[in-house]
Scaffold this active site. Sequence first.
Site, mmCIF file in Angstrom:
data_model
loop_
_atom_site.group_PDB
_atom_site.id
_atom_site.type_symbol
_atom_site.label_atom_id
_atom_site.label_comp_id
_atom_site.label_asym_id
_atom_site.label_seq_id
_atom_site.Cartn_x
_atom_site.Cartn_y
_atom_site.Cartn_z
ATOM 1 N N GLY A 108 -14.377 35.193 -113.740
ATOM 2 C CA GLY A 108 -13.404 36.254 -113.528
ATOM 3 C C GLY A 108 -12.395 35.898 -112.447
ATOM 4 O O GLY A 108 -11.179 35.996 -112.652
ATOM 5 N N GLY A 165 -20.619 33.949 -115.193
ATOM 6 C CA GLY A 165 -22.066 33.742 -115.298
ATOM 7 C C GLY A 165 -22.475 33.366 -116.713
ATOM 8 O O GLY A 165 -23.281 32.457 -116.919
ATOM 9 N N LYS A 168 -20.495 32.922 -105.006
ATOM 10 C CA LYS A 168 -21.881 33.286 -105.336
ATOM 11 C C LYS A 168 -22.758 32.052 -105.207
ATOM 12 O O LYS A 168 -23.235 31.487 -106.195
ATOM 13 C CB LYS A 168 -21.939 33.829 -106.755
ATOM 14 C CG LYS A 168 -21.156 35.129 -106.917
ATOM 15 C CD LYS A 168 -21.108 35.513 -108.379
ATOM 16 C CE LYS A 168 -20.107 36.608 -108.641
ATOM 17 N NZ LYS A 168 -19.701 36.651 -110.054
ATOM 18 N N ARG A 218 -8.926 40.009 -119.247
ATOM 19 C CA ARG A 218 -10.047 40.435 -120.090
ATOM 20 C C ARG A 218 -9.638 41.523 -121.084
ATOM 21 O O ARG A 218 -10.228 41.613 -122.165
ATOM 22 C CB ARG A 218 -11.209 40.912 -119.223
ATOM 23 C CG ARG A 218 -11.961 39.745 -118.618
ATOM 24 C CD ARG A 218 -13.085 40.195 -117.717
ATOM 25 N NE ARG A 218 -13.978 39.071 -117.423
ATOM 26 C CZ ARG A 218 -14.891 39.072 -116.471
ATOM 27 N NH1 ARG A 218 -15.042 40.140 -115.709
ATOM 28 N NH2 ARG A 218 -15.650 38.014 -116.280
HETATM 29 P P1 ADP Z 1 -15.825 33.436 -110.383
HETATM 30 O O1 ADP Z 1 -15.584 34.929 -110.505
HETATM 31 O O2 ADP Z 1 -14.661 32.641 -110.888
HETATM 32 O O3 ADP Z 1 -17.134 33.023 -111.004
HETATM 33 P P2 ADP Z 1 -16.870 33.756 -107.717
HETATM 34 O O4 ADP Z 1 -16.974 35.223 -107.959
HETATM 35 O O5 ADP Z 1 -18.122 32.996 -107.555
HETATM 36 O O6 ADP Z 1 -15.927 33.083 -108.836
HETATM 37 O O7 ADP Z 1 -16.068 33.469 -106.369
HETATM 38 C C1 ADP Z 1 -14.747 33.888 -106.143
HETATM 39 C C2 ADP Z 1 -14.536 34.120 -104.683
HETATM 40 O O8 ADP Z 1 -14.935 33.001 -103.914
HETATM 41 C C3 ADP Z 1 -13.085 34.351 -104.331
HETATM 42 O O9 ADP Z 1 -12.903 35.711 -104.045
HETATM 43 C C4 ADP Z 1 -12.865 33.440 -103.112
HETATM 44 O O10 ADP Z 1 -12.174 34.102 -102.082
HETATM 45 C C5 ADP Z 1 -14.263 33.101 -102.690
HETATM 46 N N1 ADP Z 1 -14.372 31.847 -101.911
HETATM 47 C C6 ADP Z 1 -13.955 30.622 -102.251
HETATM 48 N N2 ADP Z 1 -14.170 29.738 -101.257
HETATM 49 C C7 ADP Z 1 -14.726 30.432 -100.238
HETATM 50 C C8 ADP Z 1 -15.160 30.080 -98.928
HETATM 51 N N3 ADP Z 1 -15.046 28.846 -98.456
HETATM 52 N N4 ADP Z 1 -15.700 31.056 -98.162
HETATM 53 C C9 ADP Z 1 -15.793 32.314 -98.633
HETATM 54 N N5 ADP Z 1 -15.410 32.710 -99.864
HETATM 55 C C10 ADP Z 1 -14.878 31.780 -100.658
HETATM 56 MG MG MG Z 2 -16.312 36.579 -109.354
#
Ligand code: ADP
Ligand code: MG
Length: 403
Positions: A360, A384, A202, A37
Site C-alpha cells: 500500500g 502482505g 513493519k 486501490r
Molecule cells: P508497504 O505498505 O508498502 O508494505 P510498510 O507499511 O511496511 O510498506 O512501510 C511504509 C512506511 O515505512 C512508510 O510510512 C515509511 O515512512 C516507513 N519507513 C521507511 N523507512 C523508515 C525508517 N528508516 N524509519 C521509520 N519508518 C520508515
Molecule cells: Mg503499509
Amino acid sequence: MTLRTLDSLGDLAGRTVLIRCDFNVPLADGRIADEGRIVASLPTLRALLEQGAKVVAMSHLGRPKGEPDPQYSLAPVAERLGELLGAELAFAADTVGEDAHRVRIALEDGQLALLENLRFDPRETSKDATERATFAAELAAGADAFVSDGFGVVHREQASVFEIAQALPSAAGLLVQRELEVLSRLTESPERPYAVVLGGSKVSDKLGVIEHLLPRVDRLLIGGGMLFTFLAAKGLGVASSLLEQDQVERVRGYIADAEQRGVELLLPTDVVVAERFDADAEHETVAADAIESSRFGGSGIGLDIGPDTAAAFAEAIRGSRTVFWNGPMGVFEMDAFAAGTKAVAHALTETDGLAVVGGGDSAAAVRQLGFDDDAFGHISTGGGASLEFLEGSRLPGLEVLGW
Ligand code: ADP
Ligand code: MG
C-alpha cells in the site's frame, strides 16, 4: 485445482452479487491520499454492473477496534467510487443492520451499493471461526453469489474473505486474477537475475519473509526500517533508529545463509540520520558504520538510505531481469527523506525485465513521487498478500476459490 473465475458464476443479470473489494486506501486529514486501490477495483465492478447484477460492495478501512469509528468510515470512498464509475451509488451506514437492509432491497439491476467498514463489527476479524461464520452468513443473506476481488486481504482468514466464500457460490474477480497472473511469473521460473528489494516499517513482519525468499532470489536489497536490524546484526550501532533487538540473532542467521547460498545481500553503506522524526529535522548523511558518531549522537534516527547506497541499489536493480519491491527505503512522506525511495523507484522504471511494486505505502510512494503507474510492469494492490504469495505460503482467501 484452478481458481474459479467470474464466468463460473453463470449469468448474473438480476442477481444480487456481494463483492469483497480492498478499499483500504491511505487517508490524510480525512482525504484519500492514494486512490490506486479504488481504481484497481473498477474493472470487476463494471463487469458485474454491465451484466445487470445488483452489486453490493464491501471492504474494510484501517484498523478500527471492532466498533463504529467515524475516522475509518468508508463514506469518502463511496463518494470517490461514485465519481470514478460515473454512477449513483448507495452507501449503507452499517454492514448487516437496518440501513444495509434498506439499501439492499432498494437496489435495481445494474446498480451498486457500498456497505460501511466491515471492521466496525468485531466478528469480521474474530479468532473464533464460528463468530466469523455467523457474520458471513448475515452478510450473505439474500445474496446469490460472492466475488472475491480484494487482493490485499486474500491472505487473511476473515469473515468477508474466507467464510463468506464458503457460504455462497464464489469466484475470484478480475483484479485477483490479474494479480495472480503477474505474481506467478515471479514464483514460476523468474528471469534471472531476480532481485527483491525490501523496506518499509513493519520490520518483524517482513524479516520473516526473507527466510523464504533467500532460496529463490539472486539479490536481496535491504532498506527502510529493517536495515537497522541488519546493521545491528553486523555489530554496528544504530543510535535511536528503528531496531528489533529480539530479531538480531535471527537476522545474523539470514546473513550467513545468504552468504552460503551465494545470494548477493546488499546492505546500505550510508544512511541519512536525523535529529528527530520530523520533516524539518536537522539531518546528515553518515557511513553505515558511523551512525552513532553523527552530530546527533545516540539520539540520531536513520530515516533514509544515503546517496551511495541509493546509487548501488539502482545499479543492482537495473542489472536484474526480474525485480520485486516492497517497502519504501525511507520516510518518503517527508521530502528530506524521500531520495532513496525515489532512486529505487526510478531504477525499477529503467529495468528491461519485469518490475513489480507491492504494498500500500510503496504504491502510494511511487505515485506521490510523480511516477506513472504504466512505468512499472505491475503495481500490486497487496503488500502482505503479495509477500506471502512470493513466500509460497497458503493463502486461505485463494484456496477457498479453488486455487
Ligand atoms: P508497504 O505498505 O508498502 O508494505 P510498510 O507499511 O511496511 O510498506 O512501510 C511504509 C512506511 O515505512 C512508510 O510510512 C515509511 O515512512 C516507513 N519507513 C521507511 N523507512 C523508515 C525508517 N528508516 N524509519 C521509520 N519508518 C520508515
Ligand atoms: Mg503499509
